[in-house]
Design a protein around this motif. Structure first.
Motif, short mmCIF file in Angstrom:
data_model
loop_
_atom_site.label_atom_id
_atom_site.label_comp_id
_atom_site.label_asym_id
_atom_site.label_seq_id
_atom_site.Cartn_x
_atom_site.Cartn_y
_atom_site.Cartn_z
N ILE A 94 0.99 -1.10 0.00
CA ILE A 94 0.01 0.08 -0.12
C ILE A 94 0.84 1.37 0.15
N PRO A 95 0.81 2.13 -0.95
CA PRO A 95 1.35 3.49 -0.94
C PRO A 95 1.04 4.30 0.26
N ARG A 96 1.93 4.90 0.90
CA ARG A 96 1.58 5.56 2.04
C ARG A 96 0.41 6.71 1.80
N PRO A 97 -0.65 6.38 2.39
CA PRO A 97 -1.82 7.63 2.06
C PRO A 97 -1.35 8.92 2.76
N ARG A 98 -1.67 10.07 2.14
CA ARG A 98 -1.36 11.19 2.35
C ARG A 98 -2.71 11.75 3.48
N VAL A 99 -2.15 12.25 4.57
CA VAL A 99 -3.27 12.65 5.54
C VAL A 99 -2.91 14.57 5.28
N ARG A 100 -4.18 15.12 5.34
CA ARG A 100 -4.00 16.56 5.23
C ARG A 100 -3.42 17.18 6.32
N ARG A 101 -2.48 18.12 6.11
CA ARG A 101 -1.80 18.71 7.09
C ARG A 101 -2.60 19.92 7.54
N SER A 102 -2.72 19.91 8.89
CA SER A 102 -3.57 21.23 9.61
C SER A 102 -2.95 21.69 10.74
N ARG B 11 -9.94 8.66 1.32
CA ARG B 11 -10.83 9.32 0.14
C ARG B 11 -9.62 9.64 -0.77
N SER B 12 -8.76 10.51 -0.30
CA SER B 12 -7.78 11.15 -1.21
C SER B 12 -6.79 9.99 -2.06
N ALA B 13 -6.66 8.79 -1.20
CA ALA B 13 -5.90 7.96 -1.81
C ALA B 13 -6.63 7.18 -2.76
N LEU B 14 -7.95 7.05 -2.53
CA LEU B 14 -8.80 6.56 -3.76
C LEU B 14 -8.99 7.33 -4.98
N VAL B 15 -8.79 8.70 -4.66
CA VAL B 15 -8.90 9.46 -6.14
C VAL B 15 -7.40 9.47 -6.86
N ALA B 16 -6.60 9.26 -5.91
CA ALA B 16 -5.07 9.31 -6.43
C ALA B 16 -4.88 8.29 -7.03
N GLY B 17 -5.52 6.99 -6.92
CA GLY B 17 -5.20 5.64 -7.32
C GLY B 17 -4.39 4.95 -6.61
N GLU B 18 -4.03 5.53 -5.22
CA GLU B 18 -3.26 4.62 -4.36
C GLU B 18 -3.94 3.53 -3.65
N LEU B 19 -5.30 3.20 -3.73
CA LEU B 19 -5.94 2.19 -3.52
C LEU B 19 -6.47 1.54 -4.64
N ALA B 20 -6.04 0.55 -5.06
CA ALA B 20 -6.33 0.07 -6.51
C ALA B 20 -7.73 -0.71 -6.68
N PRO B 21 -8.68 -0.15 -7.67
CA PRO B 21 -9.93 -1.04 -7.58
C PRO B 21 -9.64 -2.54 -7.89
N GLY B 22 -10.28 -3.46 -6.88
CA GLY B 22 -10.37 -4.84 -7.08
C GLY B 22 -9.36 -5.43 -6.04
#
Length: 258
Positions: free
Chosen positions: A22-30, A68-79
């Motif tokens: 799994i690519p390291r998911p990005r977490v929004r920095r705040s 959600r960002s990982a899904l949009v970026a394709g880091e979590l692959a369909p299937g």
């Protein structure tokens, strides 16, 4: 306290062996205060990412945003199937908030539960994307056209920074960042109708439309994103000038190009 056996972990959907990396998911920095001592964050994660990124009080929400960002970026692959413990390890948190966030994604139709394994990212086809575009047009176009006739120019001017933000995001080619700014612009336009349920429905449709297609050979390019963002500024110009015909044409074109 006894440790859970491997069989018990598997029964909870916590199997982690032979799993797709799994690519390291990005977490929004705040900006946020540092987490309290003993928050349970993994040392490896803490050494790589500032501690304030994951706030103890809102772990689940931040994990959900990052997934959600990982899904949009394709880091979590369909299937592909991902377990909560494996994802939790990537975030440096326990499996519990990850599992809760993934369950929310399951409720939204992004993933499905795989007993004893975890969550599989749903495979989506071009037909589903076209159906979402059609529904979004049916929901948003009548509202936008009504607002064109009733909202004064100064109110539209307040939305100009949001339209410009979509252009800035598109210029980076970052799909997740663009999806976020695009959703913010559409939500702000529809919010002028004063209907919260409408905004929530449109936000859900927008989010679903961002998930990548299974087996898609090419994702939307930077040029595609820039063209999409340009329609936002053009639409805002039409709305400001109460140009109903142009606004209708732009909205129709905008959704047709999804």
């Amino acid at each position: 306290m006894e440790r859970a056996t491997p069989v018990e972990h598997e029964a909870r959907g916590e199997h982690t062996h032979s799993e797709t990396p799994i690519p390291r998911p990005r977490v929004r920095r705040s900006p946020a205060p540092a987490p309290a001592p003993g928050s349970g964050a993994g040392s490896a994660f803490a050494s790589a990412v500032p501690r304030h990124v994951i706030q103890r009080a809102s772990v689940r929400g931040q994990i959900l945003d990052a997934l959600r960002s990982a899904l949009v970026a394709g880091e979590l692959a369909p299937g592909e199937v991902y377990s909560a413990p494996a994802l939790g390890e990537r975030f440096g948190v326990s499996a519990t908030p990850v599992r809760e966030a993934m369950q929310q994604l399951a409720n939204e139709g992004a993933v499905e539960v795989v007993p004893n394994r975890g969550f599989r990212v749903i495979r989506r086809g071009a037909r589903e994307l076209a159906e979402l575009a059609e529904i979004r047009a049916l929901v948003e176009m009548p509202v936008v056209l009504r607002l064109t006739r009733t909202v004064a120019a100064p109110r539209w001017a307040e939305l100009r920074p949001l339209a410009e933000a979509t252009v800035a995001a598109a210029s980076t080619g970052d799909h997740a960042r663009y999806a976020e700014s695009d959703g913010a612009f559409h939500a702000a336009v529809l919010a002028l109708a004063g209907n919260r349920q409408l905004v929530q429905l449109a936000d859900d449709l927008h989010r679903r439309a961002q998930w990548p297609l299974a087996g898609a050979p090419v994702r939307r390019t930077r040029a595609d994103l820039l063209a999409d963002a340009a329609q936002h500024t053009a639409l805002l110009d039409a709305l400001t000038g109460q140009d109903v015909a142009t606004a209708q044409s732009l909205v129709r074109e905008h959704f047709a190009g999804m």
